[in-house]
Design a protein around this motif. Structure first.
Motif, PDB file in Angstrom:
ATOM      1  N   UNK A 118      41.878 109.911   3.614  1.00  0.00           N
ATOM      2  CA  UNK A 118      42.792 108.807   3.848  1.00  0.00           C
ATOM      3  C   UNK A 118      42.050 107.659   4.537  1.00  0.00           C
ATOM      4  N   UNK A 119      42.603 106.460   4.440  1.00  0.00           N
ATOM      5  CA  UNK A 119      42.153 105.358   5.284  1.00  0.00           C
ATOM      6  C   UNK A 119      42.213 105.824   6.733  1.00  0.00           C
ATOM      7  N   UNK A 120      41.266 105.399   7.536  1.00  0.00           N
ATOM      8  CA  UNK A 120      41.200 105.851   8.917  1.00  0.00           C
ATOM      9  C   UNK A 120      42.406 105.495   9.755  1.00  0.00           C
ATOM     10  N   UNK A 121      43.213 104.541   9.318  1.00  0.00           N
ATOM     11  CA  UNK A 121      44.403 104.133  10.073  1.00  0.00           C
ATOM     12  C   UNK A 121      45.688 104.624   9.414  1.00  0.00           C
ATOM     13  N   UNK A 151      28.076 108.147  12.935  1.00  0.00           N
ATOM     14  CA  UNK A 151      28.838 109.397  12.820  1.00  0.00           C
ATOM     15  C   UNK A 151      30.294 109.092  13.182  1.00  0.00           C
ATOM     16  N   UNK A 152      31.184 109.346  12.243  1.00  0.00           N
ATOM     17  CA  UNK A 152      32.602 108.988  12.428  1.00  0.00           C
ATOM     18  C   UNK A 152      33.476 110.241  12.439  1.00  0.00           C
ATOM     19  N   UNK A 176      28.457 106.126  17.306  1.00  0.00           N
ATOM     20  CA  UNK A 176      29.639 106.976  17.153  1.00  0.00           C
ATOM     21  C   UNK A 176      30.858 106.097  16.889  1.00  0.00           C
ATOM     22  N   UNK A 177      31.697 106.527  15.940  1.00  0.00           N
ATOM     23  CA  UNK A 177      32.963 105.858  15.636  1.00  0.00           C
ATOM     24  C   UNK A 177      34.085 106.886  15.675  1.00  0.00           C
ATOM     25  N   UNK A 178      35.094 106.628  16.499  1.00  0.00           N
ATOM     26  CA  UNK A 178      36.353 107.360  16.440  1.00  0.00           C
ATOM     27  C   UNK A 178      37.346 106.411  15.794  1.00  0.00           C
ATOM     28  N   UNK A 179      37.821 106.744  14.604  1.00  0.00           N
ATOM     29  CA  UNK A 179      38.684 105.800  13.886  1.00  0.00           C
ATOM     30  C   UNK A 179      40.146 106.009  14.253  1.00  0.00           C
ATOM     31  N   UNK A 202      36.787 100.049  14.988  1.00  0.00           N
ATOM     32  CA  UNK A 202      37.266  99.544  13.694  1.00  0.00           C
ATOM     33  C   UNK A 202      38.627  98.887  13.870  1.00  0.00           C
ATOM     34  N   UNK A 203      38.700  97.594  13.517  1.00  0.00           N
ATOM     35  CA  UNK A 203      39.968  96.877  13.570  1.00  0.00           C
ATOM     36  C   UNK A 203      40.436  96.570  12.148  1.00  0.00           C
TER      37      UNK A 203
END
Length: 287
Positions: A118-121, A151-152, A176-179, A202-203
């Protein structure tokens, strides 16, 4: 200097590095006039290339071909590429990373989602067992030469978010990315557990995360901000408005202000700058 090293140095500098989501060559041409970094958004690419939502339809050869065209037109811009879950298989993920690095990508984002993704949001995301994702990530890290690897995690359980963020920060991933982070407080908590590792935020308009300025993000210790969809959503709104106006005017095109409006001349000049940019590029950049 390699593209990966250039992006890595940019991220290590002061402030928050913005990367603007582009979905085709025309949107990239406009973004290049305003920012020196682009994000090849999976959401935007799925929408523009297939007319489909961001739930796993992207074929890796299509993404690689698009990045190759982008690098040809924009030899100096940072190009961070969304490769979703590495297209399921770790061997495919490594093959894609090799190809993207040869094509001049600056970096990639690899997520830990299960299929269907899915899209991260979006709601309904599921993540791989952490050991499975780490094995895939380690293979990608061993494959890249100098490509920046983000790394997400798409974890949604509060304990799992912090555990995965801490674990990803301990790997050799660059960022590091936490979406789908839902609050400023959670940005602070994630920043704390990742330690000195660079953090990406991520916005997306209408998404789950708060709308924050680059100044606010820098104060929170965020090193990179990706803006996945401003070009796509602006185009959606503008095209809808233009075509509604055309219908209301019985098919008569509006008057174009030759000084500030967009018509044949302005569009052609924009695209001609892509040719000039490539011709002006010195030998050896990105090598």
């Amino acid at each position: 200097m390699t593209y990966g090293k250039r992006l890595r140095e940019q991220i290590a500098g002061p402030g928050t590095t913005p990367l603007i989501g582009v979905y085709d060559m025309y949107s990239a041409s406009i973004a290049a006039e305003h920012y020196d970094g682009m994000f090849v958004s999976g959401f935007g690419f799925a929408a523009s290339h297939y007319g489909l939502p961001d739930i796993g339809f992207i074929a890796w050869p299509d993404m690689m071909a698009f990045v190759q065209r982008l690098r040809g037109a924009f030899p100096r811009h940072h190009l961070l590429v969304d490769i979703d879950d590495g297209y399921v298989d770790p061997e495919v993920a490594c093959h894609v990373v090799e190809g993207l690095e040869r094509s001049g990508a600056s970096g990639v984002i690899l997520e830990d989602q299960k299929r269907p993704r899915r899209c991260g949001h979006a709601d309904g995301k599921q993540v791989l067992p952490l050991h499975e994702y780490l094995a895939k990530l380690e293979m990608v890290l061993a494959t890249r030469r100098d490509l920046v690897v983000v790394a997400r995690t798409d974890a949604t359980d509060e304990h799992d978010i912090l555990h995965r963020a801490r674990t990803l920060a301990a790997t050799d991933a660059d960022v590091v990315l936490v979406d789908g982070v839902r609050s400023v407080e959670w940005i602070r908590r994630i920043r704390d557990v990742v330690g000195d590792k660079p953090l990406l935020f991520n916005q997306i308009a209408g998404g789950k995360s708060p709308r924050l300025s680059l100044t606010e993000l820098a104060e929170l210790g965020v090193d990179v901000a990706i803006y996945s969809t401003p070009c796509l959503f602006a185009a959606h709104e503008a095209m809808h408005s233009a075509l509604a106006g055309l219908r209301a005017a019985d098919g008569r095109l509006p008057e174009v202000d030759t000084a500030t409006g967009v018509g044949v001349r302005a569009a052609t000049e924009l695209l001609e700058r892509n040719i000039a940019r490539l011709r002006d590029e010195p030998q050896g950049v990105g090598v």
